[in-house]
Design a protein around this motif. Structure first.
Motif, PDB file in Angstrom:
ATOM      1  N   ALA A  24       0.817  -1.215   0.000  1.00  0.00           N
ATOM      2  CA  ALA A  24       0.000   0.000   0.000  1.00  0.00           C
ATOM      3  C   ALA A  24       0.848   1.260   0.000  1.00  0.00           C
ATOM      4  O   ALA A  24       0.475   2.272  -0.592  1.00  0.00           O
ATOM      5  CB  ALA A  24      -0.936  -0.019   1.211  1.00  0.00           C
ATOM      6  N   GLY A  25       2.005   1.226   0.648  1.00  0.00           N
ATOM      7  CA  GLY A  25       2.855   2.409   0.728  1.00  0.00           C
ATOM      8  C   GLY A  25       3.879   2.534  -0.381  1.00  0.00           C
ATOM      9  O   GLY A  25       4.668   3.490  -0.395  1.00  0.00           O
ATOM     10  N   ASP A  26       3.892   1.585  -1.321  1.00  0.00           N
ATOM     11  CA  ASP A  26       4.876   1.631  -2.409  1.00  0.00           C
ATOM     12  C   ASP A  26       4.614   2.809  -3.339  1.00  0.00           C
ATOM     13  O   ASP A  26       3.473   3.196  -3.584  1.00  0.00           O
ATOM     14  CB  ASP A  26       4.821   0.341  -3.231  1.00  0.00           C
ATOM     15  CG  ASP A  26       5.618  -0.784  -2.596  1.00  0.00           C
ATOM     16  OD1 ASP A  26       6.517  -0.491  -1.783  1.00  0.00           O
ATOM     17  OD2 ASP A  26       5.327  -1.954  -2.900  1.00  0.00           O
ATOM     18  N   ARG A  27       5.685   3.348  -3.868  1.00  0.00           N
ATOM     19  CA  ARG A  27       5.597   4.387  -4.885  1.00  0.00           C
ATOM     20  C   ARG A  27       5.997   3.780  -6.232  1.00  0.00           C
ATOM     21  O   ARG A  27       7.068   3.192  -6.368  1.00  0.00           O
ATOM     22  CB  ARG A  27       6.504   5.562  -4.538  1.00  0.00           C
ATOM     23  CG  ARG A  27       6.068   6.304  -3.277  1.00  0.00           C
ATOM     24  CD  ARG A  27       6.895   7.548  -3.058  1.00  0.00           C
ATOM     25  NE  ARG A  27       6.745   8.513  -4.139  1.00  0.00           N
ATOM     26  CZ  ARG A  27       5.754   9.408  -4.203  1.00  0.00           C
ATOM     27  NH1 ARG A  27       4.834   9.450  -3.267  1.00  0.00           N
ATOM     28  NH2 ARG A  27       5.691  10.261  -5.215  1.00  0.00           N
ATOM     29  N   ILE A  28       5.107   3.913  -7.203  1.00  0.00           N
ATOM     30  CA  ILE A  28       5.373   3.412  -8.550  1.00  0.00           C
ATOM     31  C   ILE A  28       6.106   4.496  -9.326  1.00  0.00           C
ATOM     32  O   ILE A  28       5.609   5.610  -9.482  1.00  0.00           O
ATOM     33  CB  ILE A  28       4.062   3.032  -9.255  1.00  0.00           C
ATOM     34  CG1 ILE A  28       3.399   1.869  -8.512  1.00  0.00           C
ATOM     35  CG2 ILE A  28       4.325   2.661 -10.709  1.00  0.00           C
ATOM     36  CD1 ILE A  28       2.044   1.486  -9.092  1.00  0.00           C
TER      37      ILE A  28
END
Length: 290
Positions: free
Chosen positions: A86-90
């Motif tokens: 959920a906290g990943d940055r693409i």
């Protein structure tokens, strides 16, 4: 490209309705056949094509799909397999239609070699898969207890979904899934496998910052364990289908606190889990008897 803010305070009327495009020539093909009277006919059929998904250079899976919304499908698949957090940055999504690949790049370094060795074949059509740690994460999800479903909404939703542009009406061989807020449909996606349609919606929600806590999920397919797990993974508290359910699907829904409703057609439906969220008011209001 990164994680967006959640959509609290944003009305659904401000969001465009996303639906399939039955007129897209890439999605169907007209073939010759014979009907029941041995008369020659032309029939539209759905086109399946492979899509190979890479995460940061690592090959993850090859999916059979109709090919629309590939970026959403890729992101949703990774989310529902706990490979994208959920906290990943693409940092980028690269789709190449010619070589049938989509590459999702994240700022976080990833390596899922060990995870990829722990596949579980699911009952989903087109051979859906879940990986070994998905059920472990499933047990940790807490669904919003304040979300509700008014039964008067249900008739409106079913009627609206039935009037949306649909590949199923053109060619069949398709499953559809809808994300709803109250009695309004926000998104409607279709694919040859219902798990693909679910993943497209999950990916769209992530990329557009749509919060799941008060939403309703609808599917044309049966409510198997896979559908329950994916809905819980997405943190959507209410799941509805026009089709039937499996016993394990009900058991998992009860464990997770998911409201599960099957056989929803017209005025009829069957609540099999999470009935505390259901407000039985279909006979109230001016639209209930229409």
């Amino acid at each position: 490209m990164g994680t967006r803010h959640r959509d609290e305070g944003v009305t659904m009327a401000e969001r465009p309705l996303v639906v399939p495009n039955p007129n897209d020539p890439r999605l169907t093909r007209r073939l010759k056949g014979l009907d029941q009277d041995r008369q020659p006919v032309l029939s539209d059929v759905v086109v399946e094509r492979p899509l190979t998904l890479y995460l940061n250079g690592q090959e993850i899976v090859t999916m059979m799909t109709i090919g629309d919304y590939p970026e959403c499908l890729a992101v949703g698949y990774l989310l529902n397999q706990n490979m994208l957090l959920a906290g990943d940055r693409i940092s980028g999504i690269d789709y190449d239609e010619e070589v049938e690949t989509v590459v999702v790049r994240t700022e976080r370094v990833t390596n899922y070699e060990q995870k990829l060795s722990r596949k579980v074949l699911t009952s989903g059509c087109a051979q859906g898969t879940l990986f070994g740690d998905v059920l472990e994460k499933f047990r940790e999800v807490k669904l919003d207890r304040t979300a509700v479903l008014h039964t008067r909404w249900l008739k409106t939703l079913l009627r609206e979904i039935g009037t949306l542009p649909s590949l199923y009406l053109v060619a069949g061989a398709i499953h559809g899934c809808a994300l709803c807020a109250g009695d309004a449909v926000i998104l409607y996606m279709e694919d040859v496998g219902r798990h693909n349609a679910v993943d497209k919606i999950a990916g769209y929600m992530f990329l557009n910052g749509i919060a799941p806590h008060d939403k309703i999920f609808y599917t044309t397919g049966r409510l198997t364990s896979e559908m329950v797990i994916k809905t819980v993974q997405m943190q959507i508290p209410i799941l509805i289908s026009r089709s039937g359910v499996t016993a394990w699907g009900v058991e998992l829904a009860e464990r997770a606190g998911l409201t599960l409703i099957g056989r929803a057609r017209g005025r009829r439906f069957l609540v099999l889990a999470g009935s505390e969220r259901v407000i039985f008011d279909a006979d109230a209001g001016e639209d209930a008897g229409a």
